[in-house]
Design an enzyme around this catalytic site. Structure first.
Site, PDB file in Angstrom:
ATOM      1  N   GLU A 200       0.824  -1.215   0.000  1.00  0.00           N
ATOM      2  CA  GLU A 200       0.000   0.000   0.000  1.00  0.00           C
ATOM      3  C   GLU A 200       0.856   1.263   0.000  1.00  0.00           C
ATOM      4  OE1 GLU A 200      -2.481  -0.784   3.379  1.00  0.00           O
ATOM      5  OE2 GLU A 200      -3.856  -2.036   2.250  1.00  0.00           O
ATOM      6  N   GLU A 272      -6.413  -7.656  -1.936  1.00  0.00           N
ATOM      7  CA  GLU A 272      -7.086  -7.764  -0.646  1.00  0.00           C
ATOM      8  C   GLU A 272      -8.586  -7.581  -0.871  1.00  0.00           C
ATOM      9  OE1 GLU A 272      -5.671  -5.271   2.493  1.00  0.00           O
ATOM     10  OE2 GLU A 272      -3.594  -6.009   2.387  1.00  0.00           O
TER      11      GLU A 272
END
Length: 623
Positions: A200, A272
């Site tokens: 991320e 995810e």
């Protein structure tokens, strides 16, 4: 924007709403038949928008779990649960700070740190592995997996290729674990299909060269990928941090068509997908999710995915992290449970979501699924009432003189636990102002409790401002004690220098108070081991209580702490984690392996309680 905010917006969006756009590029619906990690070399390649294993299309059906959050005795059970649900891959984070607590001191073997053994168990069970080794992982883990010792350097810039101290530490970490990972790669006969580069990063920075340098560090050790990233689509579009040639994993998003314009020919997949969600202290209830519709569409379209998480586990010890805005306000520490509303709950039981997901996955399986393993045994125990064992105030170490408050990491090289500020104050009645409390302080005047300050609860402190409290004075000089407890370090976004203790000033009226005696109270094994017992019943908050629990059978249990205020719980010397009557969590999970037949020692440190409350064992997290 907080992580829970920007990802929650799309975490539960049905894929059906995006199905037209998601087919703008061809997607293979083929499935690898009979391809399991069998000790022979295999190769995963990124080809024409698809994952190809040994030249055949592969749909990665992954579920995430973290060895560091699961007692090693239960690793095999949790892997078998994921397999029986119909998955073919286990995704794992490696938490750097779980493996290297002090610079250059690695522990890759004790307790649940032997990630090589975990990965070998996956292979033994016929499961592939998607490895996410960091160095940064987020994961609601303390400091996002980065070692807090980095915060001992005043000017450290983490996740930054131009900070030599940070990059030297990263180099040391990768040098330590890369040789172990090399032999586990699929092309060397192991089960690891693919590695993630950082995590991320577009939600933090925009330096694509940083990601390229990390990838080069792995490649220097002979780990040639394939590699992937995982991030929010909007952040990638804004920051332009997609490393060419890597698979593109979307976090909480299913706009594959737009993502494919970034990835070119490389596969786009769900890095995810969220069947549940994280819970913070102070939330009204445990978070839940609804991922059935999205999973159905992913399976129908042959899209590869990773469920975050299939099983969460527990934030044992000090490992729970926290979230905050970029200015360090709106601090949200994560609860001790990492149940996450996952299909496999905290102690390994199948939830209704598990059975719903299993039914969907079975429809797309090429062979019958394995039987669902039985959950581990669970026990209840009747209420026991601890007794006072030791007083914090009788167990203070030698103080250090400090002219002004300073973060624990800088003053003591202390990563977690408590710190005490003590000083004589004049007789004048004046309001006490605390600036920069991280994260929870109790205030005493001449040993008498005055009030508390919470970074979570007090609106002014949440916004980064000062909090004023009255000071009890009786016309003479008084001793002021400010005892500061900490939660985990912020592990997401821009607030990556979340040092603990008091990072601002202490004032009486308009005058800044200086010249403090400061006491380091890390609550680590060394400190707990040397506690001197009380000789009389203490009356001042800050008491260690102890109880003996006699067991004639072993099993998992949830220890109910609803009668207590705020503090920590140890079982036979193992720190289960934090409890807090703020909720929503009131019970702490203890695995069977931490109990023993016969007498068990339970120790509680509570910041407010002066009278012990009963505590009992239950079989569920929820009351």
């Amino acid at each position: 924007m907080l992580r829970r905010d920007f990802l929650r917006l799309t975490a539960l969006t049905p894929l059906a709403a995006l199905s037209v756009r998601s087919h703008a590029f061809p997607v293979s619906t083929g499935r690898v038949v009979g391809q399991i990690p069998d000790g022979r070399p295999h190769r995963l390649e990124l080809k024409a928008h698809s994952f190809m294993l040994d030249g055949k299309p592969m749909q990665i059906r992954s579920g995430e779990m973290h060895p560091a959050r699961i007692p090693a005795e239960y690793w095999l059970h949790r892997i078998r649960m994921a397999k029986a649900m119909g998955l073919n891959t286990i995704s794992i984070y490696l938490m750097w700070n779980h493996l290297e607590r002090e610079p250059g001191v690695f522990d890759l073997h004790t307790g649940n740190r032997d990630f090589v053994q975990f990965i070998r168990l996956c292979q033994r069970e016929g499961m592939w592995v998607y490895l996410r080794p960091g160095p940064y992982i987020c994961g609601e883990w303390d400091y996002g997996g980065l070692p807090p010792y980095l915060l001992r350097k005043p000017d450290i810039r983490v996740r930054n290729k131009d900070d030599p101290d940070y990059m030297a530490a990263v180099q040391r970490y990768i040098d330590a674990i890369a040789p172990l990972i090399h032999s586990l790669m699929a092309y060397n006969g192991g089960p690891v299909l693919m590695l993630q580069v950082e995590n991320e990063y577009a939600s933090f920075g925009h330096d694509l060269d940083y990601l390229k340098q990390l990838q080069a560090l792995w490649e220097a050790h002979g780990i040639r990928g394939p590699f992937t990233i995982s991030d929010g689509l909007g952040q990638l579009q804004q920051q332009h941090t997609y490393p060419p040639g890597t698979a593109l994993g979307l976090d909480g998003d299913t706009d594959f068509a737009t993502a494919q314009t970034i990835a070119g020919e490389a596969p786009v997949w769900v890095g995810e997908g969220y069947p549940g969600w994280l819970t913070h202290w102070g939330d009204p209830d445990f978070q839940r999710g609804d991922y059935v519709a999205t999973l159905r569409e992913l399976l129908q379209q042959g899209r590869s995915f990773n469920l975050y998480v299939v099983h969460g586990g527990s934030n044992f010890g000090f490992s729970a992290g926290a979230n905050a805005k970029g200015d360090y306000s709106h601090f949200e520490p994560v609860i001790t449970s990492y149940d996450y509303g996952a299909p496999i709950n905290e102690r390994g039981e199948a939830t209704p979501d598990y059975h719903a997901f299993r039914a969907l996955l079975a429809e797309h399986a090429t062979q019958p699924l394995s039987d669902v393993p039985a959950p581990p045994a669970a026990i209840r125990f009747a209420a026991i009432t601890p007794v006072a064992h030791a007083s914090l105030w009788d167990n203070l170490p030698a103080p250090r003189a400090a002219k002004k408050p300073q973060a624990n990491e800088l003053l003591f090289a202390q990563d977690h636990g408590l710190v005490l500020y003590r000083r004589k104050i004049p007789a004048a009645a004046a309001a006490l102002t605390l600036d920069g409390v991280r994260d929870y302080a109790t205030v005493f005047s001449d040993g008498h409790y005055v009030d508390y300050v919470s970074r979570v609860q007090h609106a002014k402190l949440r916004a980064g401002n000062r909090v004023e409290l009255p000071v009890i004075v009786d016309g003479k000089t008084s001793q002021l004690d400010v005892l500061v407890d900490s939660f985990g370090h912020v592990g997401y976004g821009q607030a990556m220098a979340d040092r603990k203790g008091i990072v601002g000033s202490i004032r009486l009226g308009n005058e800044e108070v200086e010249d403090w005696n400061v006491y380091s109270l890390p609550l680590d094994e060394g400190y707990i081991r040397q506690l001197k017992p009380v000789v009389s019943e203490p009356s001042r908050p800050g008491i260690f209580f102890k109880a003996t629990l006699r067991l004639d059978q072993l099993g998992d249990s949830y220890i109910d702490m609803s009668g207590w205020a705020k503090g920590y719980l140890w079982v036979n010397g193992q720190l289960l984690g934090r409890y807090w009557n703020l909720g929503p969590q009131q019970r702490l999970y203890c695995p069977a392996s931490w109990f023993r037949l016969g007498d068990n020692e339970l120790m509680i440190f509570d910041l407010h309680q002066t009278v012990a409350a009963p505590m009992h064992g239950a079989t569920t997290l929820h009351a």
